[in-house]
Design a protein around this motif. Sequence first.
Motif, short mmCIF file in Angstrom:
data_model
loop_
_atom_site.label_atom_id
_atom_site.label_comp_id
_atom_site.label_asym_id
_atom_site.label_seq_id
_atom_site.Cartn_x
_atom_site.Cartn_y
_atom_site.Cartn_z
N GLN A 170 91.60 19.88 -78.15
CA GLN A 170 91.25 20.47 -76.94
C GLN A 170 91.42 19.60 -75.79
OE1 GLN A 170 86.87 20.97 -76.99
NE2 GLN A 170 86.84 22.37 -75.01
N ASN A 173 95.00 20.21 -74.99
CA ASN A 173 95.50 21.60 -74.49
C ASN A 173 95.13 21.61 -72.97
OD1 ASN A 173 96.27 22.61 -76.97
ND2 ASN A 173 94.51 23.47 -77.72
N ASN A 178 99.00 24.77 -73.68
CA ASN A 178 99.25 25.22 -75.01
C ASN A 178 100.80 24.99 -75.32
OD1 ASN A 178 96.81 25.89 -75.40
ND2 ASN A 178 96.92 27.97 -74.85
N THR A 179 101.04 24.03 -76.15
CA THR A 179 102.47 23.92 -76.56
C THR A 179 102.93 24.25 -77.97
OG1 THR A 179 101.95 21.38 -77.10
CG2 THR A 179 102.71 22.16 -75.20
#
Length: 179
Positions: A170, A173, A178-179
Amino acid sequence: MDDAVRKMREWSPPPPASPSLLVHSPRQTVSHLRRRRPHRDWDPSSGSPSFAARDHGPKPSEVYGFVGSITTVIATAVYLAWAYTPEPCLRSLGITYYPSKYWALAVPSFVIVAVALSMVIYMGLNFLATPPPTSFSTIFDENSRERIMFSPATEEERPIEPISDISVVQTNNLMFGNT
């Protein structure tokens, strides 16, 4: 002369001004002091005594601090006089026994190097006691708590969430997207 001797023999001490001040034994003195009411220069309703009623005099820590500061100044003056005064001047003053001038530079240098080395050794010991950055013990330990997820059915009646740690996923992110 006989009249003077007779007057001396007949003389008796004057009566005491107050009978409470006449004390005959140590036991009576102690009991008198216990019964005596303490004298105050201040009104108890004001909360604190006036300046005149407080105990005066220096505290031992103040005395030691003052003596220590004076001693330090005198020792520094003697050290600087010894370090910078040429040897012929010292001999002309009658001072023939003193340490070598080598120690005027050696002792302060040794002290500075010892302090610097102790700091380096202290930091090194702290690095040795710390786990490496790749260790999971830097992320999780015995006090770590996973976040408890509630089901959407009880979303309206959900209580305050208990204290928990934010997960690494988390955090990544939030920071990097977001990857």
